[in-house]
Write an enzyme that holds these catalytic residues in place. Sequence first.
Site, PDB file in Angstrom:
ATOM      1  N   LYS A  29       0.867  -1.192   0.000  1.00 55.25           N
ATOM      2  CA  LYS A  29       0.000   0.000   0.000  1.00 55.25           C
ATOM      3  C   LYS A  29       0.894   1.229   0.000  1.00 55.25           C
ATOM      4  O   LYS A  29       1.831   1.337   0.793  1.00 55.25           O
ATOM      5  CB  LYS A  29      -0.887  -0.022   1.237  1.00 55.25           C
ATOM      6  CG  LYS A  29      -2.068   0.917   1.152  1.00 55.25           C
ATOM      7  CD  LYS A  29      -3.088   0.465   0.112  1.00 55.25           C
ATOM      8  CE  LYS A  29      -4.358  -0.070   0.714  1.00 55.25           C
ATOM      9  NZ  LYS A  29      -5.219  -0.714  -0.289  1.00 55.25           N
ATOM     10  N   THR A  74      -2.979  -5.653   0.570  1.00 57.63           N
ATOM     11  CA  THR A  74      -2.465  -4.292   0.767  1.00 57.63           C
ATOM     12  C   THR A  74      -3.307  -3.582   1.821  1.00 57.63           C
ATOM     13  O   THR A  74      -2.805  -2.745   2.564  1.00 57.63           O
ATOM     14  CB  THR A  74      -2.483  -3.496  -0.553  1.00 57.63           C
ATOM     15  OG1 THR A  74      -3.819  -3.268  -0.971  1.00 57.63           O
ATOM     16  CG2 THR A  74      -1.709  -4.216  -1.637  1.00 57.63           C
ATOM     17  N   PHE A 181     -18.315  20.290  14.820  1.00 57.20           N
ATOM     18  CA  PHE A 181     -19.245  20.665  13.753  1.00 57.20           C
ATOM     19  C   PHE A 181     -20.589  20.012  14.070  1.00 57.20           C
ATOM     20  O   PHE A 181     -20.733  18.798  13.958  1.00 57.20           O
ATOM     21  CB  PHE A 181     -18.698  20.207  12.404  1.00 57.20           C
ATOM     22  CG  PHE A 181     -19.475  20.732  11.227  1.00 57.20           C
ATOM     23  CD1 PHE A 181     -19.552  22.098  10.961  1.00 57.20           C
ATOM     24  CD2 PHE A 181     -20.152  19.868  10.378  1.00 57.20           C
ATOM     25  CE1 PHE A 181     -20.262  22.587   9.877  1.00 57.20           C
ATOM     26  CE2 PHE A 181     -20.861  20.341   9.280  1.00 57.20           C
ATOM     27  CZ  PHE A 181     -20.917  21.710   9.043  1.00 57.20           C
ATOM     28  N   ARG A 198     -12.947  17.260  17.053  1.00 63.39           N
ATOM     29  CA  ARG A 198     -12.359  16.791  15.797  1.00 63.39           C
ATOM     30  C   ARG A 198     -11.059  17.548  15.554  1.00 63.39           C
ATOM     31  O   ARG A 198     -10.764  18.530  16.250  1.00 63.39           O
ATOM     32  CB  ARG A 198     -13.327  17.029  14.627  1.00 63.39           C
ATOM     33  CG  ARG A 198     -13.550  18.508  14.320  1.00 63.39           C
ATOM     34  CD  ARG A 198     -14.384  18.747  13.072  1.00 63.39           C
ATOM     35  NE  ARG A 198     -14.458  20.188  12.780  1.00 63.39           N
ATOM     36  CZ  ARG A 198     -15.018  20.694  11.700  1.00 63.39           C
ATOM     37  NH1 ARG A 198     -15.574  19.919  10.809  1.00 63.39           N
ATOM     38  NH2 ARG A 198     -15.031  22.001  11.496  1.00 63.39           N
ATOM     39  N   GLN A 246     -15.721  28.096   8.745  1.00 64.76           N
ATOM     40  CA  GLN A 246     -16.265  29.400   8.370  1.00 64.76           C
ATOM     41  C   GLN A 246     -16.102  30.400   9.521  1.00 64.76           C
ATOM     42  O   GLN A 246     -15.685  31.545   9.325  1.00 64.76           O
ATOM     43  CB  GLN A 246     -17.768  29.264   8.020  1.00 64.76           C
ATOM     44  CG  GLN A 246     -18.047  28.567   6.704  1.00 64.76           C
ATOM     45  CD  GLN A 246     -18.220  27.056   6.795  1.00 64.76           C
ATOM     46  OE1 GLN A 246     -17.614  26.404   7.629  1.00 64.76           O
ATOM     47  NE2 GLN A 246     -19.017  26.491   5.899  1.00 64.76           N
ATOM     48  N   ASN A 272     -11.010  22.303   3.716  1.00 63.97           N
ATOM     49  CA  ASN A 272     -11.176  21.656   5.020  1.00 63.97           C
ATOM     50  C   ASN A 272     -10.551  20.268   4.889  1.00 63.97           C
ATOM     51  O   ASN A 272     -11.118  19.383   4.253  1.00 63.97           O
ATOM     52  CB  ASN A 272     -12.667  21.576   5.374  1.00 63.97           C
ATOM     53  CG  ASN A 272     -12.894  21.083   6.795  1.00 63.97           C
ATOM     54  OD1 ASN A 272     -11.948  20.847   7.530  1.00 63.97           O
ATOM     55  ND2 ASN A 272     -14.155  20.921   7.165  1.00 63.97           N
ATOM     56  N   HIS A 274      -9.912  16.923   5.827  1.00 61.71           N
ATOM     57  CA  HIS A 274     -10.577  16.022   6.770  1.00 61.71           C
ATOM     58  C   HIS A 274      -9.607  14.996   7.354  1.00 61.71           C
ATOM     59  O   HIS A 274      -8.799  14.403   6.638  1.00 61.71           O
ATOM     60  CB  HIS A 274     -11.722  15.290   6.070  1.00 61.71           C
ATOM     61  CG  HIS A 274     -12.713  16.218   5.436  1.00 61.71           C
ATOM     62  ND1 HIS A 274     -13.420  17.150   6.172  1.00 61.71           N
ATOM     63  CD2 HIS A 274     -13.121  16.385   4.157  1.00 61.71           C
ATOM     64  CE1 HIS A 274     -14.213  17.836   5.355  1.00 61.71           C
ATOM     65  NE2 HIS A 274     -14.040  17.403   4.126  1.00 61.71           N
TER      66      HIS A 274
HETATM   67  O1  LIG Z   1     -16.093  23.443   9.334  1.00 60.28           O
HETATM   68  C1  LIG Z   1     -16.869  22.841   8.541  1.00 60.28           C
HETATM   69  N1  LIG Z   1     -17.640  23.541   7.675  1.00 60.28           N
HETATM   70  C2  LIG Z   1     -18.498  22.931   6.801  1.00 60.28           C
HETATM   71  O2  LIG Z   1     -19.200  23.608   6.011  1.00 60.28           O
HETATM   72  C3  LIG Z   1     -18.535  21.520   6.820  1.00 60.28           C
HETATM   73  N2  LIG Z   1     -19.238  20.601   6.097  1.00 60.28           N
HETATM   74  C4  LIG Z   1     -18.860  19.383   6.514  1.00 60.28           C
HETATM   75  O3  LIG Z   1     -19.296  18.277   6.059  1.00 60.28           O
HETATM   76  N3  LIG Z   1     -17.941  19.497   7.520  1.00 60.28           N
HETATM   77  C5  LIG Z   1     -17.725  20.815   7.730  1.00 60.28           C
HETATM   78  N4  LIG Z   1     -16.892  21.485   8.565  1.00 60.28           N
END
Ligand SMILES: O=c1[nH]c(=O)c2[nH]c(=O)[nH]c2[nH]1
Length: 325
Positions: A29, A74, A181, A198, A246, A272, A274
């Site tokens: 992998k 893998t 969130f 998170r 935001q 963003n 993730h």
């Molecule tokens: O800070 C975030 N803003 C979003 O608009 C958003 N949308 C999402 O799925 N996660 C997040 N996190």
Amino acid sequence: MTENTITLENTAAAGRATNVVLGKNQYGKAEVRVVKVTRDTDRHEIEDLSVTSQLRGDFTAAHVDGDNGRVVPTDTQKNTVYGFAREGVGSPEQFLIRLADHFTGEFDWVTGGRWEAEQYAWERIATRAGTAHSAAEGHDHSFVRKGQEVRNAVVVKDGDTVQVISGLNGLTVLKSTQSGFVGYPKDRFTTLEETTERILATDVSARWRYSPAAVASGSVDFNRSYDDVRALLLEGFTEGYSYALQQTLFQMAQKVLDAHPEIEEVRFSTPNKHHFLVDLAPFGLDNPNEVFYAADRPYGLIEASFQRESISPDGNAWDGITGFC
Ligand SMILES: O=c1[nH]c(=O)c2[nH]c(=O)[nH]c2[nH]1
């Protein structure tokens, strides 16, 4: 690497004119993105790596006969990286040696392999004296990737009016707690779980436009201004709890506009990035928010501009600056 002289003569492919021989091979992998947060105390540590695992040995049967009896998936190699990260990384070298010993020890036909890692260096975001986190030591849980960003500038002159837009790209920041969130609308396509804990990470692209009057006065020290805006953006990122990227952007812009009357507006384009908690339960391990899969795509893309209530015309100076709404 393994060399094999077994041919396809006795297989379903027999009858072809050419005898094909399996040569060197390895598999595994690639680029397993793992972020390990150590949060035993309020002062978090992060280790951020991309790990590639490739096994070598006798995999002839898989190639020649389609017999996977010796093919350690893998996917298992990826999971092993995450499982081992639960104990911490230490150094990439040590981590890779652990992986190498594990695979060669666990599967006797795996005689070797190749393991590679890139480690991404983070430093604590500097904090100013008087804040909860001491200036000398940097922030407890907010980090910036070392030496990544690129400074940029655009000047547009139209008649006597000089517009200056300054900015930066690639200022990668992460906070390992104090972000959540919740409260978003749900419909039949919503699977995202609400969370109050998170990782928040982004590559900040920001641009800010100076008031043409301030530019004309000759009073703006662009180098000092750049350094201070960068510091304020970072400070705005670290402070308080983030309810969404935001809201954090608003906080960052507010700081800049409060401290710099010569700046009229600030614009952001921020992915963003993730980080998904890896489920280590199938491997008999817990994961108290410590081992994350850092996904590179898709990513949220949050763009926003913030400006004083009343600003001078921008003279279309933003035209041609791509990547911002
Ligand atoms: O800070 C975030 N803003 C979003 O608009 C958003 N949308 C999402 O799925 N996660 C997040 N996190």
